[in-house]
Design a protein around this motif. Structure first.
Motif, PDB file in Angstrom:
ATOM      1  N   MET A   1       0.830  -1.209   0.000  1.00 34.81           N
ATOM      2  CA  MET A   1       0.000   0.000   0.000  1.00 34.81           C
ATOM      3  C   MET A   1       0.861   1.255   0.000  1.00 34.81           C
ATOM      4  O   MET A   1       0.538   2.260  -0.623  1.00 34.81           O
ATOM      5  CB  MET A   1      -0.914  -0.049   1.244  1.00 34.81           C
ATOM      6  CG  MET A   1      -2.136   0.838   1.158  1.00 34.81           C
ATOM      7  SD  MET A   1      -3.049   0.791  -0.381  1.00 34.81           S
ATOM      8  CE  MET A   1      -3.097   2.504  -0.783  1.00 34.81           C
TER       9      MET A   1
ATOM     10  N   CYS B   1     -11.177   3.854  -7.198  1.00 33.14           N
ATOM     11  CA  CYS B   1     -11.427   3.162  -5.928  1.00 33.14           C
ATOM     12  C   CYS B   1     -12.034   1.786  -6.193  1.00 33.14           C
ATOM     13  O   CYS B   1     -11.858   0.874  -5.394  1.00 33.14           O
ATOM     14  CB  CYS B   1     -12.322   3.992  -5.021  1.00 33.14           C
ATOM     15  SG  CYS B   1     -13.844   4.503  -5.813  1.00 33.14           S
ATOM     16  N   ASP B   2     -12.727   1.628  -7.346  1.00 35.16           N
ATOM     17  CA  ASP B   2     -13.238   0.297  -7.708  1.00 35.16           C
ATOM     18  C   ASP B   2     -12.086  -0.698  -7.849  1.00 35.16           C
ATOM     19  O   ASP B   2     -12.229  -1.875  -7.550  1.00 35.16           O
ATOM     20  CB  ASP B   2     -14.002   0.354  -9.039  1.00 35.16           C
ATOM     21  CG  ASP B   2     -15.369   1.003  -8.889  1.00 35.16           C
ATOM     22  OD1 ASP B   2     -15.680   1.449  -7.766  1.00 35.16           O
ATOM     23  OD2 ASP B   2     -16.100   1.062  -9.886  1.00 35.16           O
ATOM     24  N   VAL B   3     -10.949  -0.208  -8.318  1.00 35.49           N
ATOM     25  CA  VAL B   3      -9.770  -1.062  -8.444  1.00 35.49           C
ATOM     26  C   VAL B   3      -9.116  -1.226  -7.077  1.00 35.49           C
ATOM     27  O   VAL B   3      -8.871  -2.346  -6.622  1.00 35.49           O
ATOM     28  CB  VAL B   3      -8.756  -0.459  -9.440  1.00 35.49           C
ATOM     29  CG1 VAL B   3      -7.529  -1.355  -9.554  1.00 35.49           C
ATOM     30  CG2 VAL B   3      -9.404  -0.236 -10.799  1.00 35.49           C
ATOM     31  N   ALA B   4      -8.861  -0.106  -6.410  1.00 33.74           N
ATOM     32  CA  ALA B   4      -8.106  -0.151  -5.159  1.00 33.74           C
ATOM     33  C   ALA B   4      -8.844  -0.950  -4.081  1.00 33.74           C
ATOM     34  O   ALA B   4      -8.220  -1.701  -3.333  1.00 33.74           O
ATOM     35  CB  ALA B   4      -7.844   1.277  -4.672  1.00 33.74           C
ATOM     36  N   TRP B   5     -10.151  -0.785  -4.039  1.00 38.50           N
ATOM     37  CA  TRP B   5     -10.911  -1.404  -2.952  1.00 38.50           C
ATOM     38  C   TRP B   5     -11.319  -2.841  -3.254  1.00 38.50           C
ATOM     39  O   TRP B   5     -11.997  -3.483  -2.460  1.00 38.50           O
ATOM     40  CB  TRP B   5     -12.148  -0.567  -2.616  1.00 38.50           C
ATOM     41  CG  TRP B   5     -11.788   0.779  -2.058  1.00 38.50           C
ATOM     42  CD1 TRP B   5     -10.545   1.193  -1.661  1.00 38.50           C
ATOM     43  CD2 TRP B   5     -12.660   1.890  -1.851  1.00 38.50           C
ATOM     44  NE1 TRP B   5     -10.597   2.491  -1.226  1.00 38.50           N
ATOM     45  CE2 TRP B   5     -11.880   2.938  -1.332  1.00 38.50           C
ATOM     46  CE3 TRP B   5     -14.028   2.095  -2.048  1.00 38.50           C
ATOM     47  CZ2 TRP B   5     -12.424   4.181  -1.023  1.00 38.50           C
ATOM     48  CZ3 TRP B   5     -14.563   3.332  -1.722  1.00 38.50           C
ATOM     49  CH2 TRP B   5     -13.764   4.358  -1.217  1.00 38.50           C
ATOM     50  N   THR B   6     -10.947  -3.353  -4.425  1.00 32.52           N
ATOM     51  CA  THR B   6     -11.214  -4.775  -4.676  1.00 32.52           C
ATOM     52  C   THR B   6      -9.917  -5.573  -4.745  1.00 32.52           C
ATOM     53  O   THR B   6      -9.923  -6.725  -5.148  1.00 32.52           O
ATOM     54  CB  THR B   6     -12.041  -4.971  -5.965  1.00 32.52           C
ATOM     55  OG1 THR B   6     -11.424  -4.254  -7.028  1.00 32.52           O
ATOM     56  CG2 THR B   6     -13.452  -4.450  -5.794  1.00 32.52           C
ATOM     57  N   GLN B   7      -8.796  -4.954  -4.404  1.00 33.89           N
ATOM     58  CA  GLN B   7      -7.574  -5.724  -4.189  1.00 33.89           C
ATOM     59  C   GLN B   7      -7.619  -6.260  -2.750  1.00 33.89           C
ATOM     60  O   GLN B   7      -8.517  -5.899  -1.992  1.00 33.89           O
ATOM     61  CB  GLN B   7      -6.329  -4.857  -4.398  1.00 33.89           C
ATOM     62  CG  GLN B   7      -6.299  -4.110  -5.732  1.00 33.89           C
ATOM     63  CD  GLN B   7      -6.348  -5.031  -6.935  1.00 33.89           C
ATOM     64  OE1 GLN B   7      -5.646  -6.017  -7.008  1.00 33.89           O
ATOM     65  NE2 GLN B   7      -7.235  -4.723  -7.881  1.00 33.89           N
ATOM     66  N   ALA B   8      -6.635  -7.071  -2.405  1.00 31.74           N
ATOM     67  CA  ALA B   8      -6.685  -7.700  -1.084  1.00 31.74           C
ATOM     68  C   ALA B   8      -6.143  -6.783   0.011  1.00 31.74           C
ATOM     69  O   ALA B   8      -5.249  -7.147   0.770  1.00 31.74           O
ATOM     70  CB  ALA B   8      -5.916  -9.029  -1.118  1.00 31.74           C
ATOM     71  N   VAL B   9      -6.690  -5.568   0.065  1.00 32.56           N
ATOM     72  CA  VAL B   9      -6.295  -4.588   1.072  1.00 32.56           C
ATOM     73  C   VAL B   9      -7.574  -3.943   1.578  1.00 32.56           C
ATOM     74  O   VAL B   9      -8.405  -3.516   0.776  1.00 32.56           O
ATOM     75  CB  VAL B   9      -5.377  -3.506   0.450  1.00 32.56           C
ATOM     76  CG1 VAL B   9      -5.244  -2.320   1.371  1.00 32.56           C
ATOM     77  CG2 VAL B   9      -4.016  -4.082   0.128  1.00 32.56           C
ATOM     78  N   SER B  10      -7.738  -3.897   2.906  1.00 38.24           N
ATOM     79  CA  SER B  10      -8.978  -3.330   3.430  1.00 38.24           C
ATOM     80  C   SER B  10      -8.990  -1.822   3.214  1.00 38.24           C
ATOM     81  O   SER B  10      -7.945  -1.186   3.088  1.00 38.24           O
ATOM     82  CB  SER B  10      -9.115  -3.645   4.920  1.00 38.24           C
ATOM     83  OG  SER B  10      -8.135  -2.924   5.636  1.00 38.24           O
ATOM     84  N   ARG B  11     -10.200  -1.264   3.186  1.00 36.50           N
ATOM     85  CA  ARG B  11     -10.305   0.190   3.013  1.00 36.50           C
ATOM     86  C   ARG B  11      -9.628   0.926   4.157  1.00 36.50           C
ATOM     87  O   ARG B  11      -9.070   2.003   3.978  1.00 36.50           O
ATOM     88  CB  ARG B  11     -11.785   0.606   2.986  1.00 36.50           C
ATOM     89  CG  ARG B  11     -12.481   0.193   1.734  1.00 36.50           C
ATOM     90  CD  ARG B  11     -13.848   0.846   1.689  1.00 36.50           C
ATOM     91  NE  ARG B  11     -14.717   0.121   0.760  1.00 36.50           N
ATOM     92  CZ  ARG B  11     -15.943   0.495   0.434  1.00 36.50           C
ATOM     93  NH1 ARG B  11     -16.452   1.582   0.964  1.00 36.50           N
ATOM     94  NH2 ARG B  11     -16.669  -0.190  -0.412  1.00 36.50           N
TER      95      ARG B  11
ATOM     96  N   ARG C   1     -15.454   3.831   5.190  1.00 32.31           N
ATOM     97  CA  ARG C   1     -15.797   2.442   5.510  1.00 32.31           C
ATOM     98  C   ARG C   1     -17.289   2.170   5.409  1.00 32.31           C
ATOM     99  O   ARG C   1     -17.700   1.087   5.004  1.00 32.31           O
ATOM    100  CB  ARG C   1     -15.338   2.097   6.922  1.00 32.31           C
ATOM    101  CG  ARG C   1     -13.841   1.849   7.022  1.00 32.31           C
ATOM    102  CD  ARG C   1     -13.446   1.672   8.476  1.00 32.31           C
ATOM    103  NE  ARG C   1     -14.288   0.677   9.135  1.00 32.31           N
ATOM    104  CZ  ARG C   1     -14.020  -0.623   9.141  1.00 32.31           C
ATOM    105  NH1 ARG C   1     -12.944  -1.058   8.545  1.00 32.31           N
ATOM    106  NH2 ARG C   1     -14.808  -1.460   9.746  1.00 32.31           N
TER     107      ARG C   1
ATOM    108  N   LEU D   1     -11.331 -10.545   0.179  1.00 36.83           N
ATOM    109  CA  LEU D   1     -11.106  -9.697  -1.003  1.00 36.83           C
ATOM    110  C   LEU D   1     -10.245 -10.421  -2.031  1.00 36.83           C
ATOM    111  O   LEU D   1     -10.432 -10.281  -3.234  1.00 36.83           O
ATOM    112  CB  LEU D   1     -10.423  -8.382  -0.591  1.00 36.83           C
ATOM    113  CG  LEU D   1     -11.329  -7.321   0.046  1.00 36.83           C
ATOM    114  CD1 LEU D   1     -10.495  -6.286   0.794  1.00 36.83           C
ATOM    115  CD2 LEU D   1     -12.190  -6.631  -0.996  1.00 36.83           C
TER     116      LEU D   1
ATOM    117  N   LEU E   1      -0.542  -5.085  -3.661  1.00 35.92           N
ATOM    118  CA  LEU E   1      -1.823  -5.032  -2.963  1.00 35.92           C
ATOM    119  C   LEU E   1      -2.481  -6.406  -2.810  1.00 35.92           C
ATOM    120  O   LEU E   1      -3.609  -6.487  -2.335  1.00 35.92           O
ATOM    121  CB  LEU E   1      -2.778  -4.083  -3.698  1.00 35.92           C
ATOM    122  CG  LEU E   1      -2.828  -2.646  -3.174  1.00 35.92           C
ATOM    123  CD1 LEU E   1      -1.441  -2.045  -3.081  1.00 35.92           C
ATOM    124  CD2 LEU E   1      -3.718  -1.785  -4.037  1.00 35.92           C
TER     125      LEU E   1
END
Lengths: 322, 304
Positions: A1, A99-109, A318, B88, B116
């Motif tokens: 991140m 954010c559609d990309v960032a928030w669907t990777q394996a990293v929490s918001r 969140r 996720l 990520l």
């Protein structure tokens, strides 16, 4: 991140660094000359002798109009960083839908936001600190001769409060971006909100951090009367009558009331007349030794507001977005 | 009764990939999704079809955890969507119009994926980019629509997800890019036994690749199920004008048209229709979908 945060912020961070290096070079080049001008001006000797140093000071301060620009820079920088670094932090991702990309990777918001907040937030505060330190160092001859550090203009340019303003403006920008979801309106809200908060605190909150002293003195006295220490903050000055009501002093009215003859009309006769009528000046003063406690109070106030905005930003990212 | 997938499953896998119960999403006074209940079995390719604004994106975005439902529940592989990084990691998503970071290069996007995600098939992704002949240094903002979609698909696949959700993946693509995209997608699905849900407002985009179908209209699911089962359980009947509409031999009338004294109706029934007045024809998928889309316009006429 951290990689993504740095990659997205890199260009802006490096431009800020570039601007800082240019400014630092200019100040390093002109600084010694300024010190030399100060030593040659004779102001120090004049002040030691308690003379009237006004003309000397005016002559000295007119050399570098740049000083005013630099002062404004310290005042504006926190808001600028809040607008350009804080406001787009969430809003641009929402607008470009990245954010559609960032928030669907394996990293929490939460981790996404906290990494960005910490990295860029520290960057904003650090940038403000760096600019303030070099500008304050360069301006120190000016600070010696003219500025009272407790005066409203100088208070917000030195000490710890610019860093607190910066943290606050950045947090406000992030929150505005998350709540408004559009970059430009969020930027406008950040600018307006930062300005409003600072004016409000300066005008109505800062004078109340501690109960002020009230000092009375004669009107039309010699010099700046009643006398207060040069580093104290004169919050307000008003002229009151014998009953304590604020009044406007009109020389013509005093002359007529006291029947001052034409030949004797002047400061001395007016002072005597005002004393007879019980008219005097009252200054509301915060003494000089409260400077640092006021810095801490105001700094803590803005940091607390910033923390509240950060918490609100987490809640928004969140829970509210989506 | 809300539509549920018919019990027949075309492969041996019996576990449920996505289980939605009464999902609803409201924006102010407008419902984007109402009481959506679907059960998607693992290992299938599900086509989600419906007009623009029917609620497809809303449903998919709830499944990947970008949206929160106003009511109802959904579990993806047994867990709430986006519950934690592990969850996720199991779901790949390609959003509508394939948004990417415009100022980041193609290579930056691959790095982003690696940083990520705990599970990341970097070699596979690099190989795919090479096959696509994309310039690693090109900024994503200057890619064509087809290249953007391919890069976004590469990112979603390199996560090695168990479920892949694609929101209108081919909508903006020219026919050639469309074909390439679908070919690549199908090769990956076959290789990795993925569960895929892909949406489109055109049936033709998805009928060749899907074995399951969900039809949405006006924020509701109209019908859902295994395509072969759906086709086997619907009949196209033509016969004398009939009013009120009752299906000969029972079953639910989905849609009916009157023309020159004859009535043509689409009927849902598992039994063969034996009535000398009526001729039975086989439905194709498009007729089936159109019947369910038309149903919304005259719900009272089809009430049995």
């Amino acid at each position: 991140m951290i990689w993504l945060t740095w990659r997205q912020w890199r260009a802006q961070a490096l431009s800020a660094l570039g601007a800082f290096i240019v400014l630092a070079a200019v100040l390093a080049y002109t600084g010694p000359h300024l010190v030399h001008l100060y030593q040659a001006s004779g102001i120090a000797e004049c002040q030691k002798a308690n003379g009237d140093c006004g003309p000397l000071i005016d002559a000295f301060t007119s050399h570098y109009p740049l000083a005013h620009v630099l002062g404004s820079l310290i005042i504006l920088l926190p808001a600028i960083l809040g607008v350009f670094w804080g406001a787009p932090l969430v809003a641009r991702e929402l607008e470009a839908r990245t954010c559609d990309v960032a928030w669907t990777q394996a990293v929490s918001r939460t981790r996404w936001l906290s990494t960005k907040l910490v990295t860029i937030g520290l960057g904003a505060v650090g940038t403000t600190a760096a600019f303030m330190i070099v500008i304050a160092a360069w301006s120190s001859p000016f600070d010696k001769v003219s500025a009272n550090r407790f005066s409203p203009a100088m208070f917000s340019q030195r000490g710890i409060v610019p860093l607190a303003y910066s943290a606050f403006a950045f947090a406000l920008g992030v929150f505005a971006g998350a709540a408004i979801r559009r970059v430009l309106p969020a930027m406008a809200a950040t600018l307006g909100g930062t300005a409003a908060a600072r004016v409000t605190v300066q005008q109505w909150v800062r004078p109340r951090f501690a109960a002020p002293f009230h000092i009375s003195g004669a009107v039309f006295g010699r010099g700046a009367s009643p006398t207060v220490a040069s580093n104290a903050w004169v919050v307000a000055a008003r002229v009151v009558d014998a009953g304590g009501r604020s009044i406007q002093v009109r020389r013509g009215l005093l002359r007529d009331t006291c029947h001052i003859p034409e030949g004797q009309f002047g400061r001395d006769s007016l002072r005597v007349c005002a004393q007879r009528l019980g008219i005097h000046e009252v200054l509301t003063v915060q003494p000089a030794n409260r400077y640092w406690s006021f810095q801490i109070w105001e700094g803590a106030l803005f940091v607390a507001l910033g923390v509240a905005l950060v918490i609100a930003s987490f809640v928004w990212v969140r829970r509210r977005i989506g | 009764m809300l539509p549920k997938f018919a019990g027949v499953r075309s492969s041996g896998s019996a576990s449920v990939a996505i289980d939605a119960i009464d999902l609803s999403k409201r924006y102010g006074r407008r419902w984007a999704l109402q009481q959506c209940s679907i059960e998607i079995p693992e290992g299938h390719v599900v086509g989600l079809v419906g007009a623009n604004g029917a609620g497809k994106s809303t449903l998919l975005r709830i499944i990947v955890g970008l949206l929160r439902p106003s009511a109802g529940t959904v579990t993806v592989l047994g867990h709430p969507p986006a519950a934690d990084p592990a969850q996720l990691a199991r779901v790949g998503f390609l959003a509508q119009d394939a948004p990417l970071f415009g100022s980041l290069s193609v290579e930056d996007h691959l790095r982003l994926g690696r940083h990520l995600n705990m599970r990341w098939d970097g070699e596979g992704a690099a190989e795919r980019i090479r096959m696509l002949e994309l310039d690693l240094d090109q900024r994503a903002g200057t890619l064509s629509g087809g290249e953007r979609a391919q890069l976004a698909l590469t990112l979603a696949l390199a996560k090695r997800p168990e479920i892949l959700i694609l929101d209108e993946p081919v909508a903006g693509l020219d026919p050639l890019a469309r074909r390439d995209f679908v070919e690549r997608l199908m090769a990956e699905v076959a290789e990795h036994h993925l569960t895929v849900v892909l949406s489109s407002h055109l049936l033709s985009d998805i009928e060749k690749v899907s074995d399951h179908l969900i039809v949405m209209a006006s924020s509701r699911v109209r019908v859902a199920g295994d395509i072969a089962t759906l086709l086997a359980s619907h009949r196209l009947l033509t016969g004398p004008h009939r009013d009120p509409l009752v299906a000969p031999g029972g079953g639910e009338v989905i849609d009916a048209r009157h023309h020159d004294g004859t009535t043509t109706m689409v009927v849902r029934t598992d039994d063969p229709v034996v009535d000398p007045d009526w001729t039975t024809g086989e439905l194709d998928l498009e007729q089936l979908v159109l019947a369910y889309l038309a149903k919304r316009r005259a719900p009272e006429a089809t009430a049995s």
